[in-house]
Design an enzyme around this catalytic site. Structure first.
Site, PDB file in Angstrom:
ATOM      1  N   LYS A 198     -14.701   1.981  14.323  1.00  0.00           N
ATOM      2  CA  LYS A 198     -13.339   0.900  14.534  1.00  0.00           C
ATOM      3  C   LYS A 198     -12.982   1.064  15.807  1.00  0.00           C
ATOM      4  O   LYS A 198     -12.446  -0.063  16.347  1.00  0.00           O
ATOM      5  CB  LYS A 198     -12.575   1.627  13.457  1.00  0.00           C
ATOM      6  CG  LYS A 198     -11.166   0.877  13.596  1.00  0.00           C
ATOM      7  CD  LYS A 198     -10.205   1.335  12.348  1.00  0.00           C
ATOM      8  CE  LYS A 198      -8.919   0.704  12.531  1.00  0.00           C
ATOM      9  NZ  LYS A 198      -7.948   0.950  11.342  1.00  0.00           N
ATOM     10  N   ASN A 232       0.749  -1.215  -0.127  1.00  0.00           N
ATOM     11  CA  ASN A 232      -0.135  -0.022  -0.043  1.00  0.00           C
ATOM     12  C   ASN A 232       0.756   1.235   0.089  1.00  0.00           C
ATOM     13  O   ASN A 232       2.106   1.240   0.047  1.00  0.00           O
ATOM     14  CB  ASN A 232      -1.088   0.039   1.292  1.00  0.00           C
ATOM     15  CG  ASN A 232      -0.286  -0.120   2.310  1.00  0.00           C
ATOM     16  OD1 ASN A 232       0.260   0.964   2.668  1.00  0.00           O
ATOM     17  ND2 ASN A 232      -0.367  -1.146   3.104  1.00  0.00           N
ATOM     18  N   ILE A 278      -3.939  -6.932  14.356  1.00  0.00           N
ATOM     19  CA  ILE A 278      -2.615  -6.706  15.428  1.00  0.00           C
ATOM     20  C   ILE A 278      -3.485  -5.742  16.492  1.00  0.00           C
ATOM     21  O   ILE A 278      -3.382  -5.942  17.551  1.00  0.00           O
ATOM     22  CB  ILE A 278      -1.524  -6.027  14.752  1.00  0.00           C
ATOM     23  CG1 ILE A 278      -0.779  -6.856  13.876  1.00  0.00           C
ATOM     24  CG2 ILE A 278      -0.608  -5.604  15.846  1.00  0.00           C
ATOM     25  CD1 ILE A 278       0.215  -6.401  13.029  1.00  0.00           C
ATOM     26  N   PHE A 310      -4.661   3.543  14.186  1.00  0.00           N
ATOM     27  CA  PHE A 310      -5.034   4.772  13.324  1.00  0.00           C
ATOM     28  C   PHE A 310      -6.082   4.209  12.303  1.00  0.00           C
ATOM     29  O   PHE A 310      -6.180   2.929  11.993  1.00  0.00           O
ATOM     30  CB  PHE A 310      -3.544   4.958  12.334  1.00  0.00           C
ATOM     31  CG  PHE A 310      -2.777   5.981  13.001  1.00  0.00           C
ATOM     32  CD1 PHE A 310      -2.259   5.861  14.412  1.00  0.00           C
ATOM     33  CD2 PHE A 310      -2.498   7.145  12.443  1.00  0.00           C
ATOM     34  CE1 PHE A 310      -1.429   6.751  14.882  1.00  0.00           C
ATOM     35  CE2 PHE A 310      -1.959   8.259  12.904  1.00  0.00           C
ATOM     36  CZ  PHE A 310      -1.222   7.897  14.122  1.00  0.00           C
TER      37      PHE A 310
END
Ligand code: FMN
Length: 396
Positions: free
Chosen positions: A337, A208, A305, A323
């Site tokens: 999230k 990415n 993770i 993040f």
């Protein structure tokens, strides 16, 4: 606080020398003893009288001043401090340091010392970007010298770019970090950064656009606050931060193992852009183009993770920061999230191509916690990192 810490402050001949007067004041406010040294060129910018008045100590100027040698020789002077700070660090003095020259008081002290050295460079942008200066910077870093700045901005010479000396309070924070007396001293913090590469075959991978520059800036800001930082990074373009325990990985699975190996920590900041999937059908040899049609890739889910660490039953870090890189409904998605993963804070940003954030030097983030969403103005990634590190220091 820097109570009773001894700082040998070398002021070289740059226009930013005037800021060093304020630096002396800030250091003394925090209880430090400042012994000033002026280069010959520095005396063109600030007077020995104003420097010694602010420091409350004699200014050292001349290598061949016999009285000083009788009182305290240059060798002893170079080693009697807890830290040597060079501010401003001129291109000239950096070149001398990198090449081991010792032809005046400042360069001789720097060569004779075994005390840690922190440099705050300040110079015209062309001087800073010149290959010679960048070579000297790399040499000095390899020699163990620490740096704070330079910052980017308008310069006294009318140009714009990196080369401005860090502000006195930023230098104070770096001094506290170097001496491990910052608010985060004694704290162990994990930072993940960069993209992951998920192999398709030995020569191809899925990646990415994360450059790792925000993660590097966060690690450096935490080090500046005195933290002991474990930095786990995927194959990022950004330079690696200095003063961290560096762990380089390639895939999400390797990153998960490195994170588990770094625990326990007081806080974890997960800024890496980890691939959600890997190619489960990755080939051990290069996939060939055939006439029989296109290859089919099968995917498997990578370990999560952030969720794994956030939901640890035992030994969870006191603060877990995730993040969220989003392109639509940034705040709604990031808020959901945070709850789904179980982390304490989410730093959300809009990575749509038109924002120029992914791979760029600036960021516009929203910090989401149990207190709600707080949008910060667009600023440099370094400034985002500094403010985030300050929040972490206040929270831990
Ligand atoms: C007005 C003026 C401003 C200067 N500003 C800088 C500067 O910001 N950074 C720098 O590296 N050199 C600067 N220089 C050049 C240094 O003063 C020169 O390289 C000098 O030899 C540095 O000596 P020192 O490293 O022993 O202090 C400036 C020179 C002048 C005349």
């Amino acid at each position: 606080m820097l109570t009773d810490k001894r700082i040998l402050l070398i002021i070289a001949g740059g226009i930013a020398a005037f800021k060093s007067l304020d630096l002396i004041r800030r250091l003394r406010e925090r209880g430090a003893w400042v012994t000033p040294v002026l280069t010959r060129a520095a005396e063109e910018f600030v007077t020995p009288l104003s420097v010694s008045s602010l420091a409350g100590e004699k200014v050292y100027r001349d290598l061949f001043d016999l009285t000083d040698e009788a009182e305290m020789g240059h060798i002893q002077l170079s080693r009697s401090a807890d830290l040597i700070v060079v501010a401003p660090g001129t291109a000239d003095l950096m070149a001398k340091m990198a090449n081991g020259l010792a032809n005046d008081m400042a360069s001789t002290l720097l060569l004779a010392t075994d005390t840690p050295v922190l440099v705050a460079p300040a110079m015209n942008v062309r001087m800073w970007e010149h290959p010679a200066t960048q070579r000297n910077l790399a040499t000095l870093r390899a020699d163990g010298v620490s740096f704070v700045g330079p910052n980017e901005g308008d310069m006294a010479c009318g140009e714009f770019g990196p080369g401005r000396m860090s502000e006195p309070l930023e230098i104070v924070a770096a001094i506290e970090g170097a001496m491990k007396v910052g608010p985060l001293s004694g704290r162990r913090i994990l930072v993940t950064s960069g993209p992951t590469h998920e192999p398709i075959d030995p020569v191809r991978y899925i990646a990415n656009r994360s450059s790792g520059s925000q993660g590097t800036a966060i690690a450096e800001a935490l080090v500046a606050q005195g933290a002991d930082v474990v930095f786990v990074t995927g194959p990022a373009d950004a330079a690696r931060p200095h003063g961290v325990h560096l762990v380089e990985v390639e895939t999400a699975q390797e990153m998960m193992r490195a994170v588990q190996g770094a625990l326990p920590v007081d806080a974890a900041v997960f800024s890496a852009a980890v691939a959600d999937w890997r190619v489960s059908s990755a080939s051990d040899s290069k996939i060939k183009k055939t006439k029989d049609g296109l290859p089919t890739l099968e995917f498997a889910e990578n370990p999560d993770i952030l969720a794994t660490v956030s939901q640890m039953a035992e030994g969870r870090p006191d603060l877990v920061v995730g993040f969220a890189a989003e392109t639509d409904d940034v705040i709604e998605n990031a808020t959901a999230k945070r709850l789904r993963k179980g982390c304490d804070w989410i730093v959300a940003n809009d990575v749509s191509p038109e924002t120029g954030i992914m791979g760029g030097s600036e960021n516009a983030v929203t910090l989401i916690s149990d207190k709600g969403a707080e949008s910060w103005p667009r600023m440099s990634k370094g400034e985002v990192a500094r403010q985030l590190a300050e929040r972490i220091a206040k929270t831990l």
